[in-house]
Scaffold this active site. Structure first.
Site, PDB file in Angstrom:
ATOM      1  N   THR A 120       0.897  -1.028  -0.026  1.00 52.26           N
ATOM      2  CA  THR A 120       0.332  -0.327  -0.084  1.00 52.26           C
ATOM      3  C   THR A 120       1.448   1.825  -0.142  1.00 52.26           C
ATOM      4  OG1 THR A 120      -1.603   1.232   1.511  1.00 52.26           O
ATOM      5  CG2 THR A 120       0.060   0.181   2.211  1.00 52.26           C
ATOM      6  N   TYR A 144      -1.699   0.349  10.310  1.00 48.86           N
ATOM      7  CA  TYR A 144      -2.316  -0.130   8.670  1.00 48.86           C
ATOM      8  C   TYR A 144      -1.070  -0.334   8.197  1.00 48.86           C
ATOM      9  CZ  TYR A 144      -3.884  -0.808   3.859  1.00 48.86           C
ATOM     10  OH  TYR A 144      -3.815  -1.488   2.755  1.00 48.86           O
TER      11      TYR A 144
END
Length: 331
Positions: A120, A144
């Site tokens: 990501t 995250y």
């Protein structure tokens, strides 16, 4: 020569299901491993074996890898909501980092030496420059982002220790849209992705769109993101697979188009397509959200020959809206 099977973890989820479609279109044998906690059984084609289970269950993974003659693992399974990770970090280190550790270990033990990881752009945090290259320093703003960066480091260290183990980490920017043929789309309940949420507002499934943050240092005060069509992203995975099968070494690649659109740009696209104004309410910034994230995808284009087919915000929004208009699919 008979093609080896590709194991797709999280293949019943949003991005994984589109990659499964791309693999099947290329004639690749595929098996999906998904616990269906957020994915949908209906998203897996009928001719693709589905094993319901946890990608972090090393024993189960070992049995699947050996029984299905898997040659490459594509790993999508995990938790992906940035604000939730801030409130419940242990969930993200468990589902993303620890589960990946078990999966990677089982892959190595079973003799699988090719691994494609779903990473990501959140690993960059709030970057110092508008355009982000793979060399931009990593500084995640959320658990995250950290949970994904830790997996990247694991893969890098493993490749150094085992020269025959090769991996590609694809750093996604903002993935949106749906399969143009209507075979797959985002089915996650309670999704927080802007374009999906906005489409649900258009269809009356939500009362309004909440605009989180209007005071960012951007032209219109709202966050800028590089929105990439999910089918173009799926194509990048096939190119990564081919690279590894040719004996290519490990690499990290940004996946985006190289231009940013603001939240207000997305709202404007929906207004143009539907011919009416989306109801919007303004709210404070969400924790963990950077002001701007735009991909420099030169390396993906140059090294793998990636050529996107759907690089158009209105088209991305239209495909997402078409998918939502078909109605929610049963799990």
């Amino acid at each position: 020569m008979m093609m080896e099977t590709v194991l797709v973890t999280g293949g019943a989820g949003y991005i994984g299901s589109h990659v499964v479609l791309a693999l099947r279109a290329a004639g690749r044998p595929v098996v999906v491993l998904d616990d269906l906690s957020t994915g949908s059984r209906a998203s897996v084609p009928a001719d693709v074996p589905l094993v319901v289970g946890d990608a972090g269950d090393a024993g189960l993974v070992d049995r699947v890898l050996r029984a299905q003659a898997v040659g490459t693992v594509m790993h999508f399974a995990g938790s992906v909501i940035v604000p939730e990770s801030v409130g419940d970090p242990l969930k993200y280190y468990r589902n993303n980092t620890l589960a990946s550790h078990a999966l990677i270990g089982a892959s190595l033990a079973a003799g699988v030496r090719r691994f494609v990881f779903s990473s990501t752009a959140a690993v960059y945090g709030n970057p110092p420059t508008p355009m982000v290259t793979e060399e931009t320093p990593t500084a995640p703003l959320s658990p995250y982002g950290w949970s994904k960066l830790m997996v990247e480091r694991m893969l890098s260290d493993l490749s150094a220790a085992h020269p025959d183990f090769h991996h590609v980490c694809l750093r996604y920017f903002n993935v949106a849209g749906a399969d143009p043929a209507g075979r797959a789309g985002q089915t996650t309940a309670g999704a927080t992705h802007l374009i999906k949420v906005a489409c649900e507002v258009v269809l009356g499934r939500r009362d309004r769109l909440t605009l989180f943050g209007t005071d960012y240092p951007t032209p219109d005060g709202t966050g800028l993101r590089d929105y990439i069509h999910v089918s173009d992203l799926a194509d990048a995975h096939l190119l990564a697979l081919e690279h590894l099968e040719r004996g290519g070494g490990g690499m990290v690649l940004n996946c985006g188009y190289g231009r940013g659109y603001s939240v207000r740009d997305v709202i404007g696209a929906l207004n143009r397509i539907t011919g009416r104004s989306l109801p919007v309410e303004e709210a404070a910034r969400r924790p963990g959200d950077p002001a701007e994230l735009i991909a420099d995808s030169t390396r993906l284009r140059r090294l793998l020959g990636w050529r996107p087919r759907f690089d158009d915000l209105d088209l991305i929004v239209r495909h997402a809206l078409d998918w939502e208009r078909r109605g929610p699919r049963s799990p």
